[in-house]
Design a protein around this motif. Structure first.
Motif, PDB file in Angstrom:
ATOM      1  N   LYS A   1       0.290  -1.146  -0.162  1.00 38.75           N
ATOM      2  CA  LYS A   1      -0.195  -0.191   0.242  1.00 38.75           C
ATOM      3  C   LYS A   1       0.537   1.379   0.125  1.00 38.75           C
ATOM      4  CE  LYS A   1      -4.006  -2.260   0.436  1.00 38.75           C
ATOM      5  NZ  LYS A   1      -3.142  -3.652   0.147  1.00 38.75           N
ATOM      6  N   LYS A   2       2.169   0.992   0.587  1.00 42.74           N
ATOM      7  CA  LYS A   2       2.830   2.232   0.601  1.00 42.74           C
ATOM      8  C   LYS A   2       4.286   1.648   0.129  1.00 42.74           C
ATOM      9  CE  LYS A   2       4.147   2.168   5.197  1.00 42.74           C
ATOM     10  NZ  LYS A   2       4.086   2.897   7.037  1.00 42.74           N
ATOM     11  N   PRO A   3       5.246   3.094   0.019  1.00 47.20           N
ATOM     12  CA  PRO A   3       4.866   3.885  -0.753  1.00 47.20           C
ATOM     13  C   PRO A   3       4.140   4.523  -1.431  1.00 47.20           C
ATOM     14  CG  PRO A   3       7.040   4.259  -1.626  1.00 47.20           C
ATOM     15  CD  PRO A   3       6.851   2.359  -1.005  1.00 47.20           C
ATOM     16  N   ARG A   4       3.525   5.954  -1.343  1.00 49.63           N
ATOM     17  CA  ARG A   4       2.266   5.825  -2.540  1.00 49.63           C
ATOM     18  C   ARG A   4       2.846   7.588  -2.981  1.00 49.63           C
ATOM     19  NH1 ARG A   4      -3.204   8.993  -0.657  1.00 49.63           N
ATOM     20  NH2 ARG A   4      -3.946   8.900  -2.635  1.00 49.63           N
TER      21      ARG A   4
ATOM     22  N   ARG B   1       7.595  -0.102 -11.512  1.00 52.72           N
ATOM     23  CA  ARG B   1       7.894  -1.196 -11.633  1.00 52.72           C
ATOM     24  C   ARG B   1       8.642  -1.970 -11.166  1.00 52.72           C
ATOM     25  NH1 ARG B   1       4.341  -2.580 -17.055  1.00 52.72           N
ATOM     26  NH2 ARG B   1       2.678  -1.786 -16.367  1.00 52.72           N
ATOM     27  N   ARG B   2       9.734  -1.825 -10.708  1.00 53.68           N
ATOM     28  CA  ARG B   2      10.843  -1.810 -10.806  1.00 53.68           C
ATOM     29  C   ARG B   2      11.125  -1.934  -8.671  1.00 53.68           C
ATOM     30  NH1 ARG B   2      15.462   2.185 -12.840  1.00 53.68           N
ATOM     31  NH2 ARG B   2      16.281   1.375 -10.787  1.00 53.68           N
ATOM     32  N   TYR B   3      10.471  -1.513  -7.880  1.00 54.30           N
ATOM     33  CA  TYR B   3      10.442  -1.633  -7.115  1.00 54.30           C
ATOM     34  C   TYR B   3       8.972  -2.454  -6.248  1.00 54.30           C
ATOM     35  CZ  TYR B   3      14.712   0.754  -7.702  1.00 54.30           C
ATOM     36  OH  TYR B   3      15.467   1.476  -7.605  1.00 54.30           O
ATOM     37  N   LEU B   4       7.971  -2.046  -7.225  1.00 58.53           N
ATOM     38  CA  LEU B   4       6.531  -1.889  -6.296  1.00 58.53           C
ATOM     39  C   LEU B   4       5.418  -2.459  -7.716  1.00 58.53           C
ATOM     40  CD1 LEU B   4       6.339   1.449  -4.386  1.00 58.53           C
ATOM     41  CD2 LEU B   4       6.807  -0.689  -3.594  1.00 58.53           C
ATOM     42  N   TRP B   5       4.492  -1.737  -7.412  1.00 61.59           N
ATOM     43  CA  TRP B   5       3.312  -1.884  -8.158  1.00 61.59           C
ATOM     44  C   TRP B   5       2.370  -1.237  -9.010  1.00 61.59           C
ATOM     45  CZ3 TRP B   5       1.796  -4.454 -12.288  1.00 61.59           C
ATOM     46  CH2 TRP B   5      -0.198  -4.755 -12.503  1.00 61.59           C
ATOM     47  N   ASP B   6       2.050  -0.841 -10.222  1.00 55.96           N
ATOM     48  CA  ASP B   6       0.977  -0.005 -11.040  1.00 55.96           C
ATOM     49  C   ASP B   6       0.506   1.205  -9.508  1.00 55.96           C
ATOM     50  OD1 ASP B   6       2.136  -1.278 -12.549  1.00 55.96           O
ATOM     51  OD2 ASP B   6       0.910  -0.731 -13.740  1.00 55.96           O
ATOM     52  N   SER B   7      -0.790   0.202  -9.158  1.00 50.63           N
ATOM     53  CA  SER B   7      -0.984   1.270  -7.737  1.00 50.63           C
ATOM     54  C   SER B   7      -0.827   1.590  -6.994  1.00 50.63           C
ATOM     55  CB  SER B   7      -2.152  -0.606  -7.114  1.00 50.63           C
ATOM     56  OG  SER B   7      -1.372  -1.009  -6.917  1.00 50.63           O
TER      57      SER B   7
ATOM     58  N   ASP C   1      -2.462  11.118   6.136  1.00 50.06           N
ATOM     59  CA  ASP C   1      -1.135  11.977   7.090  1.00 50.06           C
ATOM     60  C   ASP C   1      -0.147  11.270   6.345  1.00 50.06           C
ATOM     61  OD1 ASP C   1      -3.022  13.188   9.154  1.00 50.06           O
ATOM     62  OD2 ASP C   1      -3.252  11.721  10.151  1.00 50.06           O
ATOM     63  N   GLY C   2       0.813  11.672   6.810  1.00 56.25           N
ATOM     64  CA  GLY C   2       2.512  11.792   6.045  1.00 56.25           C
ATOM     65  C   GLY C   2       2.704  11.380   4.768  1.00 56.25           C
ATOM     66  N   ALA C   3       1.653  12.530   4.173  1.00 56.48           N
ATOM     67  CA  ALA C   3       2.265  12.898   2.950  1.00 56.48           C
ATOM     68  C   ALA C   3       3.566  14.501   3.106  1.00 56.48           C
ATOM     69  CB  ALA C   3       1.250  13.626   2.541  1.00 56.48           C
ATOM     70  N   VAL C   4       4.464  14.268   2.310  1.00 59.51           N
ATOM     71  CA  VAL C   4       5.268  14.863   1.422  1.00 59.51           C
ATOM     72  C   VAL C   4       4.792  15.683   0.654  1.00 59.51           C
ATOM     73  CG1 VAL C   4       7.668  16.557   1.599  1.00 59.51           C
ATOM     74  CG2 VAL C   4       7.243  14.596   2.975  1.00 59.51           C
ATOM     75  N   MET C   5       5.615  17.563  -0.396  1.00 56.86           N
ATOM     76  CA  MET C   5       5.107  17.322  -1.704  1.00 56.86           C
ATOM     77  C   MET C   5       6.618  17.671  -1.967  1.00 56.86           C
ATOM     78  SD  MET C   5       3.070  19.897  -3.324  1.00 56.86           S
ATOM     79  CE  MET C   5       2.407  20.224  -5.093  1.00 56.86           C
ATOM     80  N   LEU C   6       6.715  17.102  -2.869  1.00 59.71           N
ATOM     81  CA  LEU C   6       8.791  17.135  -3.372  1.00 59.71           C
ATOM     82  C   LEU C   6       7.765  18.991  -4.401  1.00 59.71           C
ATOM     83  CD1 LEU C   6       9.478  13.635  -4.600  1.00 59.71           C
ATOM     84  CD2 LEU C   6       9.832  14.721  -2.332  1.00 59.71           C
ATOM     85  N   ASP C   7       9.314  19.559  -3.675  1.00 56.78           N
ATOM     86  CA  ASP C   7       9.109  20.981  -4.484  1.00 56.78           C
ATOM     87  C   ASP C   7      10.239  21.497  -4.229  1.00 56.78           C
ATOM     88  OD1 ASP C   7       9.001  23.666  -4.685  1.00 56.78           O
ATOM     89  OD2 ASP C   7       6.987  24.160  -3.881  1.00 56.78           O
TER      90      ASP C   7
ATOM     91  N   HIS D   1       4.607   8.511   4.015  1.00 55.34           N
ATOM     92  CA  HIS D   1       3.609   7.481   3.141  1.00 55.34           C
ATOM     93  C   HIS D   1       3.356   7.798   2.096  1.00 55.34           C
ATOM     94  CE1 HIS D   1      -0.615   6.301   2.003  1.00 55.34           C
ATOM     95  NE2 HIS D   1      -0.363   4.875   3.263  1.00 55.34           N
ATOM     96  N   THR D   2       3.024   8.811   1.496  1.00 53.94           N
ATOM     97  CA  THR D   2       2.881   9.811   0.291  1.00 53.94           C
ATOM     98  C   THR D   2       3.692  10.263  -0.370  1.00 53.94           C
ATOM     99  OG1 THR D   2       0.383   9.252   1.087  1.00 53.94           O
ATOM    100  CG2 THR D   2       0.614  10.985  -1.379  1.00 53.94           C
ATOM    101  N   PHE D   3       3.785  10.438  -1.295  1.00 54.65           N
ATOM    102  CA  PHE D   3       4.758  11.844  -1.826  1.00 54.65           C
ATOM    103  C   PHE D   3       3.959  12.366  -3.136  1.00 54.65           C
ATOM    104  CE2 PHE D   3       7.897   8.563   0.062  1.00 54.65           C
ATOM    105  CZ  PHE D   3       8.605   9.268   0.496  1.00 54.65           C
TER     106      PHE D   3
END
Length: 355
Positions: free
Chosen positions: A97-100, A131-137, A174-180, A196-198
């Motif tokens: 389920k993560k990372p997302r 796909r090299r590490y996780l899955w499409d979802s 919760d647990g999200a970051v925006m990359l900027d 959890h979420t990028f």
């Protein structure tokens, strides 16, 4: 990588120690992960039996064998197209389920046609990276427009995927970051492990140089999460900015290097290395005063320490030409220093030998 390791465990539980795979299956990353992705995509199913003609890989207690109808090596199971399987098995694969990763496309209409095409290419490349590490979802596309979908489906014709696509904006827990790149915090290993979420802006400024676009997107989405930049030794210069490369840096840090600097350097393109080396050389060089001019010089002993981005000799030569930095013998520099006509640059101290 995660799915691949789960597949190995599932095959072991099914008492499968020899797996035959078809010749047409092409993998350019960790083979068990590639097989797991193909099973999830429904391109292949796992069938009982089979024969092969040669062992191509070994993973723990599993031998991977090239399928052949004339082969003499019996397999416990083989991969086949769904219509070509008499008795199929379903290995248990628990999709993480993560990372997302969320790529938000709210600013799609601000792009030029060329930038829109580039953005679609980066999104497709991001699927390959995931796909090299996780899955499409684990990848979500949000604020998707009809125009983007038309272009995406055109570029991805015949391409199967399980990416989550939403026309609405992202739902952030919760647990999200925006990359900027202009964010006020620096992404580090601890943040990567605990996030959890990028959130990544679907932004390409190939033909336009507009500062603050990610901040504008942040406001449009009404977010209230940290905005973090990826830095390399105190600067964003040379840090890859393609969406797929940003995702690669995070996943590589999580699952391979454990170190974000090492991940960034591995992900750098030639252009990134050249830009960063130019920056370092210009600031590490000594300033040599002449008659009405100043020359930039570095001693030979410093070159290896300055080239920590692992640029090739050709890349180094290119940077030296572009930066107009001359390489001189250490003895010659010592003479200039003793005469008081050479002074260090702002970053020279980083590369002077402590010995």
């Amino acid at each position: 990588m995660i799915l691949g390791n789960q597949l190995l465990s599932a095959l072991r539980d099914l008492n499968i120690h020899r797996l035959c795979i078809p010749r047409r299956l092409r993998c350019n990353y960790y083979l068990p992960q590639c097989i797991a992705v193909n099973l999830l995509l429904g391109r292949y199913v796992l069938c009982l039996g089979g024969f092969g003609d040669r062992i191509i890989s070994r993973f723990d207690n599993l031998e991977v064998i090239m399928s052949s109808s004339m082969g003499s090596i019996p397999c416990d199971a083989y991969l086949a197209k769904p219509n070509n399987c008499l008795v199929s098995l379903v290995p248990f694969i628990d999709v993480p389920k993560k990372p997302r990763f969320i790529i938000d496309l709210s600013l799609w209409s601000s792009h030029t046609r060329s930038e829109k095409n580039e953005l679609i290419e980066q999104v497709l490349a991001s699927i390959g990276t995931i796909r090299r590490y996780l899955w499409d979802s684990n990848l979500e596309l949000t604020s998707v427009t009809e125009e983007f979908l038309e272009g995406f489906n055109k570029f991805a014709r015949g391409f199967k995927y399980g990416v989550i696509i939403k026309r609405d904006g992202p739902i952030i827990d919760d647990g999200a970051v925006m990359l900027d790149p202009e964010g006020d915090c620096v992404l580090n290993e601890e943040l990567i492990r605990n996030t959890h979420t990028f959130i990544i802006g679907g932004i390409v400024d190939k033909e336009r140089r507009v500062k603050g676009e990610t901040a504008r997107l942040y406001g449009l989405l009404g977010l209230n999460v940290p905005r973090c930049r990826i830095e390399l030794r105190g600067s964003i210069i040379g840090v890859p900015d393609r969406i797929n490369k940003v995702i690669e840096i995070i996943l590589m840090t999580l699952f391979e290097t454990g170190n974000i600097e090492e991940a960034i350097i591995k992900a750098m393109s030639k252009r990134d290395r050249v830009n960063r080396l130019f920056y370092e050389l210009q600031r590490a060089a000594y300033r040599l005063r002449g008659e009405g001019s100043t020359t930039l010089v570095v001693p030979k002993s410093m070159i290896g320490r300055i080239n920590w981005v692992n640029a090739s000799n050709k890349e180094l030569e290119l940077v030296l030409r572009k930066s107009r930095v001359s390489v001189i013998d250490d003895e010659e520099l010592s003479k200039y220093l003793s005469l008081g006509i050479a002074r260090p640059g702002p970053l020279t101290y980083r590369y002077v030998s402590k010995a």
